[in-house]
Write a protein that holds these residues in place. Structure first.
Motif, short mmCIF file in Angstrom:
data_model
loop_
_atom_site.label_atom_id
_atom_site.label_comp_id
_atom_site.label_asym_id
_atom_site.label_seq_id
_atom_site.Cartn_x
_atom_site.Cartn_y
_atom_site.Cartn_z
N ARG A 16 0.83 -1.20 0.00
CA ARG A 16 0.00 0.00 0.00
C ARG A 16 0.86 1.25 0.00
O ARG A 16 0.58 2.22 -0.73
CB ARG A 16 -0.93 0.00 1.21
CG ARG A 16 -2.00 -1.09 1.17
CD ARG A 16 -2.67 -1.26 2.51
NE ARG A 16 -3.32 -0.01 2.95
CZ ARG A 16 -3.59 0.29 4.21
NH1 ARG A 16 -3.24 -0.57 5.18
NH2 ARG A 16 -4.20 1.41 4.52
N GLN A 19 2.33 1.69 -3.45
CA GLN A 19 1.33 2.16 -4.42
C GLN A 19 1.15 3.67 -4.33
O GLN A 19 0.97 4.35 -5.34
CB GLN A 19 0.01 1.44 -4.18
CG GLN A 19 0.02 -0.03 -4.58
CD GLN A 19 -1.21 -0.78 -4.10
OE1 GLN A 19 -2.13 -0.18 -3.52
NE2 GLN A 19 -1.23 -2.09 -4.29
N HIS A 20 1.21 4.18 -3.12
CA HIS A 20 1.05 5.62 -2.95
C HIS A 20 2.32 6.39 -3.31
O HIS A 20 2.24 7.42 -4.00
CB HIS A 20 0.67 5.93 -1.49
CG HIS A 20 -0.76 5.66 -1.15
ND1 HIS A 20 -1.78 6.51 -1.52
CD2 HIS A 20 -1.33 4.63 -0.49
CE1 HIS A 20 -2.93 6.02 -1.09
NE2 HIS A 20 -2.69 4.88 -0.46
N ALA A 21 3.47 5.92 -2.84
CA ALA A 21 4.66 6.77 -2.82
C ALA A 21 5.64 6.55 -3.97
O ALA A 21 6.33 7.49 -4.36
CB ALA A 21 5.40 6.57 -1.50
N ASP A 28 2.59 14.83 -1.02
CA ASP A 28 1.43 14.24 -0.36
C ASP A 28 1.46 12.72 -0.49
O ASP A 28 1.16 11.99 0.49
CB ASP A 28 0.13 14.78 -0.95
CG ASP A 28 -0.12 16.24 -0.56
OD1 ASP A 28 0.52 16.70 0.41
OD2 ASP A 28 -0.94 16.89 -1.22
N ALA A 29 1.80 12.23 -1.67
CA ALA A 29 1.86 10.77 -1.87
C ALA A 29 2.96 10.16 -1.01
O ALA A 29 2.78 9.08 -0.42
CB ALA A 29 2.12 10.47 -3.34
N THR A 32 1.76 10.04 2.61
CA THR A 32 0.78 8.97 2.82
C THR A 32 1.48 7.62 2.96
O THR A 32 1.18 6.83 3.87
CB THR A 32 -0.22 8.92 1.65
OG1 THR A 32 -0.91 10.17 1.57
CG2 THR A 32 -1.23 7.80 1.86
N GLY A 33 2.43 7.34 2.06
CA GLY A 33 3.16 6.08 2.14
C GLY A 33 3.96 5.97 3.42
O GLY A 33 3.98 4.91 4.06
#
Length: 381
Positions: A16, A19-21, A28-29, A32-33
């Motif tokens: 996960r 997928q974000h970072a 922001d990504a 989140t990661g």
């Protein structure tokens, strides 16, 4: 009747976070990661395993330890370099033998333990590093034989030790005449080292003597004034029976040649850069004392002239280093080097030096190169 995903179908925190970072450039990504990883201490082992996989993938793409360290140091910071060094050391037991040059790069890795700040900051640094590793393009492979040609060992010779000592003295002295004499003696020993290696290879009749083929290495060409530094490296390589191709985006040149010649190219190029920097600093101080303030253009022009003049002087010296009976041996090696270069780099372009506009810098750089030049000397037999 409704259905739900089983627990095994739920992406783990590492997936996960990735997928974000890893596939987006936004802060922001990345945040989140990092938050997902910070909240999942149990994912640390998996995160480390994925990092070792990224390192192994970099090797498959043709990168070497020193290349990746150099890039991470330029694009990120020292904390990321220490994280990378820890990953490379952790991946080493799973790697195949790579040869002496690779081993030397591993030995040069930073040994300081990577910092462990709060979990969020650590996760952020790890994701930044992995994002860079994930996006490394393929490079030309520099496969190195695990053992030297014809089964010969490759410990550093006493002559290389003498060359290192001479160049160290040339770098340290404050007297231009002494630096010139020391550099000249070092170049003479370099020529002897190269010719001795070529003759030994030509006289070896072992079944695997044909394996004595050109190799390649990468040498960092770092900003600022990287164009002039690349020209200097090219001049040193050419004078020592090698060829160099500059990769500007990744700040290195690939030098192709036989191992004995590659060793002296690295030594001489490093020493000449140190000598050039010393001479430039002294000349720039004199310029400022005279009321002239052209620091950037002065330095660019100084180094460009230095590289140009060194190239001329090394080429002149190279013509006096061999006798007629040695020409066939060296010519066959030149053909082999050119063939290896053409196979590695079927398409190359030339570039012109930019920003060379300071006459005083050019004059001072040329004079500094004359002081560091290698004077012609008696042929070697």
């Amino acid at each position: 009747m409704s259905s739900t995903n089983s627990q095994s179908d739920t992406p783990n925190p590492v997936d996960r976070a990735f997928q974000h970072a890893l596939y987006a450039d936004s802060d922001d990504a990345l945040d989140t990661g990092a938050s997902l990883l910070a909240a999942a201490p149990g994912a640390d082992a998996e995160l480390d395993r994925r990092g070792r996989e990224f390192v192994a993938a970099a090797w498959r793409r043709g990168w070497q330890p020193a290349d990746v360290v150099r890039l991470v140091r330029r694009e990120l910071d020292e904390a990321h370099v220490r994280l990378l060094a820890a990953l490379i050391r952790a991946q080493r037991p799973d790697d195949r033998p790579r040869g002496p040059r690779w081993t030397a790069q591993l030995d040069d890795l930073p040994t300081e333990a990577p910092p462990r700040p709060d979990r969020f900051s650590h996760a952020t640094a790890v994701l930044e590093l992995y994002r860079l590793l994930l996006r490394l393009p393929a490079l030309e492979p520099l496969d190195e034989p695990v053992t030297s040609a014809a089964g010969r060992p490759r410990p550093e010779s006493r002559m290389l030790g003498r060359i290192r000592a001479l160049l160290a003295k040339a770098e340290a002295t404050g007297f231009p005449e002494e630096a010139e004499a020391l550099s000249a003696k070092a170049q003479e020993l370099m020529a002897r080292h190269s010719i001795d290696d070529a003759l030994l290879a030509s006289r070896t009749h072992a079944p695997d003597a044909s394996k004595d083929v050109p190799g390649a290495c990468r040498i960092g060409v770092e900003p600022p004034y990287e164009q002039a530094k690349a020209v200097l490296l090219d001049a040193v390589a050419t004078a020592n029976h090698c060829r160099a191709v500059w990769n500007e985006p990744f700040a290195f040149s690939t030098v192709v040649g036989f191992e004995a010649d590659l060793e002296v190219v690295e030594l001489l190029h490093t020493s000449l850069l140190v000598q050039a920097q010393t001479a430039m600093t002294r000349a720039e101080a004199a310029q400022r004392a005279g009321g002239r303030k052209r620091t950037k253009t002065f330095r660019q022009s100084f180094l460009a002239a230095y590289a140009h003049r060194i190239g001329t002087r090394l080429a002149e010296a190279a013509q006096t280093q061999v006798t007629q009976d040695l020409l066939p041996v060296l010519a066959s090696r030149e053909v082999a080097v050119t063939d290896r270069l053409d196979r590695m780099f079927p398409e190359t372009t030339t570039t012109r030096l930019r920003g060379v506009s300071d006459e005083a810098g050019w004059v001072e750089g040329s004079e500094a190169a004359d002081r560091a030049q290698v004077a012609p000397r008696r042929p070697l037999r």
